[in-house]
Design a protein around this motif. Structure first.
Motif, PDB file in Angstrom:
ATOM      1  N   GLY A 170      -0.511 -16.580   7.238  1.00 15.57           N
ATOM      2  CA  GLY A 170       0.969 -16.518   7.924  1.00 15.57           C
ATOM      3  C   GLY A 170       2.128 -17.031   6.967  1.00 15.57           C
ATOM      4  N   GLN A 171       1.535 -17.805   6.202  1.00 15.13           N
ATOM      5  CA  GLN A 171       1.878 -18.837   5.162  1.00 15.13           C
ATOM      6  C   GLN A 171       1.694 -17.879   3.851  1.00 15.13           C
ATOM      7  OE1 GLN A 171       3.866 -21.052   6.472  1.00 15.13           O
ATOM      8  NE2 GLN A 171       3.420 -20.801   8.439  1.00 15.13           N
ATOM      9  N   GLY A 172       0.751 -17.552   3.598  1.00 15.29           N
ATOM     10  CA  GLY A 172       0.923 -17.058   2.021  1.00 15.29           C
ATOM     11  C   GLY A 172       0.152 -18.285   1.494  1.00 15.29           C
ATOM     12  N   LEU A 173       0.426 -17.326  -0.031  1.00 12.37           N
ATOM     13  CA  LEU A 173      -0.973 -18.816  -1.077  1.00 12.37           C
ATOM     14  C   LEU A 173      -0.510 -20.386  -1.655  1.00 12.37           C
ATOM     15  CD1 LEU A 173      -2.695 -15.938  -3.238  1.00 12.37           C
ATOM     16  CD2 LEU A 173      -3.548 -17.606  -1.812  1.00 12.37           C
ATOM     17  N   THR A 218       9.795 -13.093  -2.460  1.00 12.24           N
ATOM     18  CA  THR A 218       9.631 -12.354  -1.291  1.00 12.24           C
ATOM     19  C   THR A 218       9.446 -10.944  -0.476  1.00 12.24           C
ATOM     20  OG1 THR A 218      12.710 -13.057  -1.064  1.00 12.24           O
ATOM     21  CG2 THR A 218      11.422 -12.084   0.718  1.00 12.24           C
ATOM     22  N   GLN A 219       8.479 -11.403   0.487  1.00 11.43           N
ATOM     23  CA  GLN A 219       7.983  -9.641   0.313  1.00 11.43           C
ATOM     24  C   GLN A 219       8.760 -10.006   1.695  1.00 11.43           C
ATOM     25  OE1 GLN A 219       3.779 -11.778  -1.424  1.00 11.43           O
ATOM     26  NE2 GLN A 219       3.872  -8.912  -0.787  1.00 11.43           N
ATOM     27  N   PRO A 220       9.812  -8.784   2.533  1.00  7.25           N
ATOM     28  CA  PRO A 220       9.784  -8.915   3.624  1.00  7.25           C
ATOM     29  C   PRO A 220       8.793  -7.721   4.158  1.00  7.25           C
ATOM     30  CG  PRO A 220      11.154  -6.701   2.245  1.00  7.25           C
ATOM     31  CD  PRO A 220      10.123  -7.871   1.185  1.00  7.25           C
ATOM     32  N   GLU A 221       7.855  -7.243   4.402  1.00  5.12           N
ATOM     33  CA  GLU A 221       7.137  -7.615   5.060  1.00  5.12           C
ATOM     34  C   GLU A 221       6.163  -7.267   5.509  1.00  5.12           C
ATOM     35  OE1 GLU A 221       9.243  -2.808   3.125  1.00  5.12           O
ATOM     36  OE2 GLU A 221       7.761  -3.539   2.388  1.00  5.12           O
ATOM     37  N   LYS A 222       5.521  -8.367   6.544  1.00  4.37           N
ATOM     38  CA  LYS A 222       4.554  -8.427   6.348  1.00  4.37           C
ATOM     39  C   LYS A 222       3.211  -7.695   6.402  1.00  4.37           C
ATOM     40  CE  LYS A 222       5.646 -12.709   9.081  1.00  4.37           C
ATOM     41  NZ  LYS A 222       5.324 -14.049  10.688  1.00  4.37           N
ATOM     42  N   LEU A 223       4.161  -6.305   7.604  1.00  5.25           N
ATOM     43  CA  LEU A 223       3.070  -5.376   7.791  1.00  5.25           C
ATOM     44  C   LEU A 223       3.389  -3.739   7.617  1.00  5.25           C
ATOM     45  CD1 LEU A 223      -0.072  -3.694   9.083  1.00  5.25           C
ATOM     46  CD2 LEU A 223       1.555  -3.862  11.669  1.00  5.25           C
ATOM     47  N   LEU A 224       2.851  -2.782   6.192  1.00  2.43           N
ATOM     48  CA  LEU A 224       3.451  -1.867   6.684  1.00  2.43           C
ATOM     49  C   LEU A 224       2.258  -1.044   6.630  1.00  2.43           C
ATOM     50  CD1 LEU A 224       5.676  -0.349   4.948  1.00  2.43           C
ATOM     51  CD2 LEU A 224       4.212  -0.829   2.655  1.00  2.43           C
ATOM     52  N   GLY A 226      -2.241   9.426   1.692  1.00  2.92           N
ATOM     53  CA  GLY A 226      -1.387  10.671   0.920  1.00  2.92           C
ATOM     54  C   GLY A 226       0.246  10.705   0.903  1.00  2.92           C
ATOM     55  N   ALA A 227       0.612   9.237   1.845  1.00  7.19           N
ATOM     56  CA  ALA A 227       1.780   9.377   1.993  1.00  7.19           C
ATOM     57  C   ALA A 227       2.222   8.276   0.611  1.00  7.19           C
ATOM     58  CB  ALA A 227       2.665   8.492   3.208  1.00  7.19           C
ATOM     59  N   PRO A 228       3.364   7.722  -0.180  1.00  7.42           N
ATOM     60  CA  PRO A 228       3.956   7.671  -0.989  1.00  7.42           C
ATOM     61  C   PRO A 228       3.698   5.923  -0.317  1.00  7.42           C
ATOM     62  CG  PRO A 228       5.418   8.203   0.104  1.00  7.42           C
ATOM     63  CD  PRO A 228       4.642   8.541   0.072  1.00  7.42           C
ATOM     64  N   VAL A 229       4.069   5.078  -1.370  1.00  8.06           N
ATOM     65  CA  VAL A 229       3.293   3.858  -0.965  1.00  8.06           C
ATOM     66  C   VAL A 229       4.576   2.498  -1.595  1.00  8.06           C
ATOM     67  CG1 VAL A 229       2.464   1.307  -0.971  1.00  8.06           C
ATOM     68  CG2 VAL A 229       1.738   4.097   0.189  1.00  8.06           C
ATOM     69  N   GLU A 230       5.278   1.640  -1.061  1.00  5.90           N
ATOM     70  CA  GLU A 230       6.126   0.872  -1.894  1.00  5.90           C
ATOM     71  C   GLU A 230       6.105  -0.151  -1.289  1.00  5.90           C
ATOM     72  OE1 GLU A 230      10.620   1.192  -4.174  1.00  5.90           O
ATOM     73  OE2 GLU A 230      10.384   1.105  -1.665  1.00  5.90           O
ATOM     74  N   LEU A 231       5.686  -0.853  -2.023  1.00  7.48           N
ATOM     75  CA  LEU A 231       5.397  -2.501  -1.298  1.00  7.48           C
ATOM     76  C   LEU A 231       7.061  -3.654  -1.821  1.00  7.48           C
ATOM     77  CD1 LEU A 231       2.184  -2.676  -1.268  1.00  7.48           C
ATOM     78  CD2 LEU A 231       2.912  -2.729   0.682  1.00  7.48           C
ATOM     79  N   LYS A 232       7.440  -3.774  -1.344  1.00 10.01           N
ATOM     80  CA  LYS A 232       8.962  -4.268  -1.947  1.00 10.01           C
ATOM     81  C   LYS A 232       8.126  -6.410  -1.782  1.00 10.01           C
ATOM     82  CE  LYS A 232      12.641  -1.847   0.168  1.00 10.01           C
ATOM     83  NZ  LYS A 232      11.132  -0.371   0.804  1.00 10.01           N
ATOM     84  N   GLY A 277       4.579 -15.034  -2.511  1.00  3.71           N
ATOM     85  CA  GLY A 277       5.448 -14.506  -2.032  1.00  3.71           C
ATOM     86  C   GLY A 277       3.797 -14.293  -0.485  1.00  3.71           C
ATOM     87  N   ALA A 278       4.591 -14.501   0.623  1.00  3.77           N
ATOM     88  CA  ALA A 278       3.775 -14.602   2.299  1.00  3.77           C
ATOM     89  C   ALA A 278       2.718 -13.446   2.080  1.00  3.77           C
ATOM     90  CB  ALA A 278       5.342 -14.390   3.339  1.00  3.77           C
ATOM     91  N   GLY A 279       2.888 -12.757   1.475  1.00 10.92           N
ATOM     92  CA  GLY A 279       2.471 -11.102   1.373  1.00 10.92           C
ATOM     93  C   GLY A 279       2.610 -10.182   2.262  1.00 10.92           C
ATOM     94  N   THR A 280       2.064  -8.750   1.460  1.00 15.88           N
ATOM     95  CA  THR A 280       1.961  -7.807   3.189  1.00 15.88           C
ATOM     96  C   THR A 280       1.014  -7.088   3.132  1.00 15.88           C
ATOM     97  OG1 THR A 280       4.107  -7.063   1.793  1.00 15.88           O
ATOM     98  CG2 THR A 280       3.211  -5.909   3.204  1.00 15.88           C
ATOM     99  N   LYS A 281       0.234  -6.586   4.209  1.00 12.64           N
ATOM    100  CA  LYS A 281      -0.555  -6.207   4.870  1.00 12.64           C
ATOM    101  C   LYS A 281      -0.133  -4.652   4.867  1.00 12.64           C
ATOM    102  CE  LYS A 281      -4.025  -6.251   7.989  1.00 12.64           C
ATOM    103  NZ  LYS A 281      -4.943  -6.548   9.293  1.00 12.64           N
ATOM    104  N   LEU A 282      -1.205  -3.750   3.961  1.00 11.76           N
ATOM    105  CA  LEU A 282      -1.026  -2.298   4.061  1.00 11.76           C
ATOM    106  C   LEU A 282      -1.959  -2.051   4.773  1.00 11.76           C
ATOM    107  CD1 LEU A 282       0.478  -0.189   3.255  1.00 11.76           C
ATOM    108  CD2 LEU A 282      -0.979  -0.401   0.686  1.00 11.76           C
TER     109      LEU A 282
END
Lengths: 112, 107
Positions: free
Chosen positions: A40-43, B5-11, B16-22, B98-103
């Motif tokens: 939850g903290q990233g890198l 900032t990566q606002p989404e923790k989970l996406l 087949g759908a489009p993906v956008e990771l912010k 960023g904190a990362g986004t799980k896709l």
């Protein structure tokens, strides 16, 4: 060719013990980085070595953390008197000067 | 302080759908931005570097200085795209992650 290697891959230790984590960078890479990844903290950046220059230690979270790089190659990250909050995956990366970083597989540290 | 900032923790999107990771950054100069990907039980891998303007595995990312964004996009998601994605900014050897986004790509 061989990539960045780290050992051990997993380490379980008791609170208060010291641990040493090893990183073998890609041969010829002058830059070496240590990071840690907490849930939850990233890198989080820890320390950076570049050639013979003084290392950038600005990311080390406390004086219990230290790192050495011997002969411009292998690096050891030492955590003294480990605490439970030190539990994380510790990543090492190396790169040619100011180029893309190549990451190792990480050492998963669990402090009980 | 500089931030990424990566606002989404989970996406979660369907195959087949489009993906956008912010990814948004706070830096007034010319940023050095990257996307890294971590597939399950594998090491981090560089996915994109903004100055290279490459397309890797169908992903692209355009730097928008006006919006201070570096969003990662793919027009048609594939199941093998499921992973953790990290955006980071590099400046003077400091790396701001960023904190990362799980896709998750649903079949």
């Amino acid at each position: 060719g061989a990539g960045v290697s780290q050992s051990p891959s997993n380490k379980v230790t008791e609170k208060g013990k010291d641990v040493e984590l090893r990183c073998d960078p890609i041969s010829g890479h002058t830059a070496l980085y240590w990071y840690r990844q907490s849930l939850g903290q990233g890198l989080e950046f820890l320390i950076y070595f570049q050639g013979n220059s003084a290392p950038d230690k600005s990311g080390l979270p406390s004086d219990r953390f230290s790192a050495e790089r011997t002969g411009g190659s292998v690096s050891t990250l030492t955590i003294q008197r480990t605490q439970q909050e030190d539990s994380a995956v510790y990543l090492c990366a190396s790169s040619p000067v100011e180029e893309t970083q190549y990451f190792g597989p990480g050492t998963r540290l669990l402090v009980l | 302080a500089q931030r990424v900032t990566q606002p989404e923790k989970l996406l979660s999107v369907f195959k087949g759908a489009p993906v956008e990771l912010k990814c948004n950054y706070s830096y007034s100069g010319s940023p050095e931005l990257f996307w890294y990907v971590q597939y399950s039980r594998q090491r981090l891998q560089l996915l994109l570097r903004h100055i290279s303007r490459e397309s890797i595995k169908g992903f692209t990312a355009d730097l928008n200085k006006g919006e201070t964004s570096f969003h990662l996009k793919k027009p048609f998601a594939q199941e093998e795209d499921s992973a953790m994605y990290y955006c980071y900014h590099e400046e003077n050897y400091q790396l701001i992650w960023g904190a990362g986004t799980k896709l998750i790509i649903k079949p």
